[in-house]
Write a protein that holds these residues in place. Structure first.
Motif, PDB file in Angstrom:
ATOM      1  N   ASN A   2       0.798  -1.220   0.000  1.00 20.90           N
ATOM      2  CA  ASN A   2       0.000   0.000   0.000  1.00 20.90           C
ATOM      3  C   ASN A   2       0.833   1.275   0.000  1.00 20.90           C
ATOM      4  O   ASN A   2       0.283   2.366  -0.043  1.00 20.90           O
ATOM      5  N   SER A   3       2.170   1.113   0.052  1.00 23.68           N
ATOM      6  CA  SER A   3       3.040   2.293   0.078  1.00 23.68           C
ATOM      7  C   SER A   3       4.455   1.890  -0.327  1.00 23.68           C
ATOM      8  O   SER A   3       4.806   0.701  -0.328  1.00 23.68           O
ATOM      9  N   TRP A   4       5.256   2.897  -0.631  1.00 25.95           N
ATOM     10  CA  TRP A   4       6.667   2.676  -0.931  1.00 25.95           C
ATOM     11  C   TRP A   4       7.354   2.001   0.257  1.00 25.95           C
ATOM     12  O   TRP A   4       8.122   1.056   0.083  1.00 25.95           O
ATOM     13  N   ASP A   5       7.059   2.462   1.459  1.00 24.71           N
ATOM     14  CA  ASP A   5       7.690   1.888   2.647  1.00 24.71           C
ATOM     15  C   ASP A   5       7.374   0.404   2.791  1.00 24.71           C
ATOM     16  O   ASP A   5       8.248  -0.384   3.161  1.00 24.71           O
ATOM     17  N   GLU A   6       6.143  -0.006   2.489  1.00 18.28           N
ATOM     18  CA  GLU A   6       5.783  -1.426   2.554  1.00 18.28           C
ATOM     19  C   GLU A   6       6.516  -2.236   1.494  1.00 18.28           C
ATOM     20  O   GLU A   6       6.982  -3.346   1.763  1.00 18.28           O
ATOM     21  N   ALA A   7       6.637  -1.692   0.288  1.00 16.85           N
ATOM     22  CA  ALA A   7       7.352  -2.393  -0.780  1.00 16.85           C
ATOM     23  C   ALA A   7       8.821  -2.582  -0.405  1.00 16.85           C
ATOM     24  O   ALA A   7       9.377  -3.674  -0.560  1.00 16.85           O
ATOM     25  N   VAL A   8       9.438  -1.544   0.121  1.00 17.34           N
ATOM     26  CA  VAL A   8      10.839  -1.626   0.538  1.00 17.34           C
ATOM     27  C   VAL A   8      10.998  -2.615   1.682  1.00 17.34           C
ATOM     28  O   VAL A   8      11.900  -3.457   1.666  1.00 17.34           O
ATOM     29  N   GLU A  18      19.740  -5.269   0.005  1.00 16.22           N
ATOM     30  CA  GLU A  18      20.142  -4.189   0.898  1.00 16.22           C
ATOM     31  C   GLU A  18      19.595  -2.869   0.369  1.00 16.22           C
ATOM     32  O   GLU A  18      19.274  -2.763  -0.818  1.00 16.22           O
ATOM     33  N   PRO A  19      19.502  -1.866   1.236  1.00 12.36           N
ATOM     34  CA  PRO A  19      19.084  -0.546   0.759  1.00 12.36           C
ATOM     35  C   PRO A  19      20.119   0.005  -0.216  1.00 12.36           C
ATOM     36  O   PRO A  19      21.317  -0.254  -0.076  1.00 12.36           O
ATOM     37  N   LYS A  25      17.787   8.229  -5.973  1.00 12.43           N
ATOM     38  CA  LYS A  25      16.628   8.017  -5.108  1.00 12.43           C
ATOM     39  C   LYS A  25      16.766   6.683  -4.394  1.00 12.43           C
ATOM     40  O   LYS A  25      17.426   5.768  -4.895  1.00 12.43           O
ATOM     41  N   PRO A  26      16.117   6.512  -3.235  1.00 12.93           N
ATOM     42  CA  PRO A  26      16.209   5.242  -2.506  1.00 12.93           C
ATOM     43  C   PRO A  26      15.683   4.084  -3.343  1.00 12.93           C
ATOM     44  O   PRO A  26      14.744   4.239  -4.122  1.00 12.93           O
ATOM     45  N   SER A  27      16.322   2.930  -3.187  1.00 16.89           N
ATOM     46  CA  SER A  27      15.891   1.719  -3.882  1.00 16.89           C
ATOM     47  C   SER A  27      16.284   0.529  -3.022  1.00 16.89           C
ATOM     48  O   SER A  27      16.865   0.689  -1.954  1.00 16.89           O
ATOM     49  N   VAL A  28      15.969  -0.657  -3.509  1.00 14.39           N
ATOM     50  CA  VAL A  28      16.452  -1.892  -2.887  1.00 14.39           C
ATOM     51  C   VAL A  28      17.273  -2.587  -3.955  1.00 14.39           C
ATOM     52  O   VAL A  28      16.836  -2.719  -5.097  1.00 14.39           O
ATOM     53  N   PHE A  37      16.494  -3.527  -7.854  1.00 13.91           N
ATOM     54  CA  PHE A  37      15.375  -4.286  -8.411  1.00 13.91           C
ATOM     55  C   PHE A  37      14.033  -3.732  -7.971  1.00 13.91           C
ATOM     56  O   PHE A  37      13.008  -4.055  -8.563  1.00 13.91           O
ATOM     57  N   VAL A  38      13.982  -2.913  -6.945  1.00 11.37           N
ATOM     58  CA  VAL A  38      12.773  -2.188  -6.534  1.00 11.37           C
ATOM     59  C   VAL A  38      13.170  -0.723  -6.464  1.00 11.37           C
ATOM     60  O   VAL A  38      14.170  -0.369  -5.823  1.00 11.37           O
TER      61      VAL A  38
END
Length: 114
Positions: A2-8, A18-19, A25-28, A37-38
């Motif tokens: 439901n959010s970027w934080d949940e996906a991460v 890893e972050p 921009k932030p990714s995983v 990949f995210v």
């Protein structure tokens, strides 16, 4: 998701992740090869992106266009957008896992020239 934080948060539960950052921009990312990949999308209020092969992206857009989609910016590129609040969160998790596996199989990122 439901959010970027949940996906991460979910992506970081997967082994070997890893972050990281993607285009500042932030990714995983995959720890072993440094590839994201995210990643956040240009449509950050509604969607995040995952990296996948083009055939899988086309299949996802055809079978669930309400969740998986692309703007012209992403067409032809190995990235698909995932809308927040999908009716099938298990499929979204499975595609994040598939993205992790697909990107983990790639060669490490080449260092940038200074």
């Amino acid at each position: 998701m439901n959010s970027w934080d949940e996906a991460v948060a979910y992506a970081l539960t997967l082994s070997g992740t890893e972050p990281g950052t993607s285009y500042g921009k932030p990714s995983v990312k995959i720890a072993a090869n440094g590839r994201s990949f995210v990643f956040p999308s240009h449509e950050a209020d509604t969607s995040f992106g995952i990296a996948l092969d083009l055939d899988t992206i086309e299949m996802l857009k055809e079978t669930d266009p309400g969740t998986f989609w692309q703007t012209p910016h992403y067409v032809g590129w190995e990235g698909v957008l995932v809308r927040y609040g999908s009716a099938d969160p298990e499929r979204v998790k499975a595609m994040i896992e598939r993205s992790r596996d697909w990107v983990a199989a790639k060669k490490p990122v080449k260092p940038r020239k200074k």
